[in-house]
Structure formats: structure tokens, C-alpha cells
Design an enzyme around this catalytic site. Sequence first.
Site, mmCIF file in Angstrom:
data_model
loop_
_atom_site.group_PDB
_atom_site.id
_atom_site.type_symbol
_atom_site.label_atom_id
_atom_site.label_comp_id
_atom_site.label_asym_id
_atom_site.label_seq_id
_atom_site.Cartn_x
_atom_site.Cartn_y
_atom_site.Cartn_z
ATOM 1 N N SER A 119 -2.832 97.628 51.845
ATOM 2 C CA SER A 119 -2.295 97.730 50.485
ATOM 3 C C SER A 119 -3.350 98.079 49.440
ATOM 4 O O SER A 119 -3.013 98.416 48.315
ATOM 5 C CB SER A 119 -1.580 96.438 50.079
ATOM 6 O OG SER A 119 -2.506 95.432 49.758
ATOM 7 N N LYS A 156 -4.900 91.717 45.513
ATOM 8 C CA LYS A 156 -4.198 92.716 44.698
ATOM 9 C C LYS A 156 -4.953 92.957 43.392
ATOM 10 O O LYS A 156 -5.843 92.200 43.023
ATOM 11 C CB LYS A 156 -2.787 92.223 44.325
ATOM 12 C CG LYS A 156 -1.828 92.060 45.488
ATOM 13 C CD LYS A 156 -1.338 93.385 46.018
ATOM 14 C CE LYS A 156 -0.353 93.208 47.151
ATOM 15 N NZ LYS A 156 -0.946 92.745 48.390
#
EC number: 3.4.21.88
Length: 197
Positions: A119, A156
Site C-alpha cells: 500500500s 499510512k
Amino acid sequence: MKDLTERQRKVLLFIEEFIEKNGYPPSVREIARRFRITPRGALLHLIALEKKGYIERKNGKPRALRVSKSIRNKIPLIGEIRAGEKREAVEYLEDYIEIPESFLSSGYDHFLLKVKGESMIEEHICDGDLVLVRRQDWAQNGDIVVAMVDGEVTLKKFYQRGDTVELRPANREMSSMFFKAEKVKILGKVVGVFRKL
């Protein structure tokens, strides 16, 4: 490095920093006072560090110890983090890895995590990389963070607007996650990436 307990590691770091600051090692009582333990407890830590080869002591002489194996720039690798979905937070010590001092922020604790998933590939953080994380409980918009939500951790980019936090992947094929700010706990900010070629 796996043979040191977390407390032994902290005692050894204290000894190294004390010597650097003062030019001589701490006494058993100073170690005991620093860690809020008895002098006997401090002595037992010194005996363990000596048996494991990290310090050398001269019996019967105060302050007669020297560090034989430094861990100053050895940072704990405490497991894996998913660069994808959230994952249950499990912290376990795998190893210590030496990191150049120039990568470390003075006055902060650091830890390493092994990345699982894709990701964050648009930030050049790939599956199998090690991320160096500066332990802190705050973030600025755009920081790459290790965040915990409902007991699960993820890697993230952090963005906050009002009372909403967006945890955004760096992969166009994946979607952001949105949470109320009070549900998100920042565990640290990524300050480095290491990769085997």
C-alpha cells in the site's frame, strides 16, 4: 542482541550515555536510582550484562566498569506491520539492528518494523523493507505514520481535517480509511527506509 532483556538494554544504554556525559561510569546506586530499583537489583543487572559480554567489571572497586559491546545505535526490530489492511498490534522483539547515528533523531526513541504489503509503494516503501520509526504521538499532514485504530496497526500517510483523520495509502489501487480523530493513536513517524538489494 536477542539475549538482552528490555531492562538490561536500558541499563546498558544508561551506562553508555552516563560515561559519554560524565567521563566515568555510574555507580551501582546511581543505576538503582535511575531505574527505581534496589542497589541489589542494579547489581544483578550488571552481573547479567557482564556474563553476556556487554560490560567488564573489576570486583570490589566502585565505578570500575567499562562497556565492551556498545548498543548505542542498535535499534529494536519489533515485528511486522501491514502496508495494507489494519492488523492486530503485536509487539515482539526480533532483533537489534545497527543504524547510523545520522538517521536517528536526538532525544527520541526509535524502532524498526518489517513492511508487509504494497500500500505504500508510491512512497518507495515495498514489501520486505524495514522502516525506521521515530516514536512520537503526534503527526502533521502528509507524514507517513504507524497508527493504531481499535487495537490494530497500519502504515499510512496521515491527514487530519477537523475531527476526521484520513489514513491514506500510497497506492492508487487502494482506498483511504477515515476515522474520528479520537479513535486514531499515532505510535510514530517513519523517518527512514532500509532495503536489501
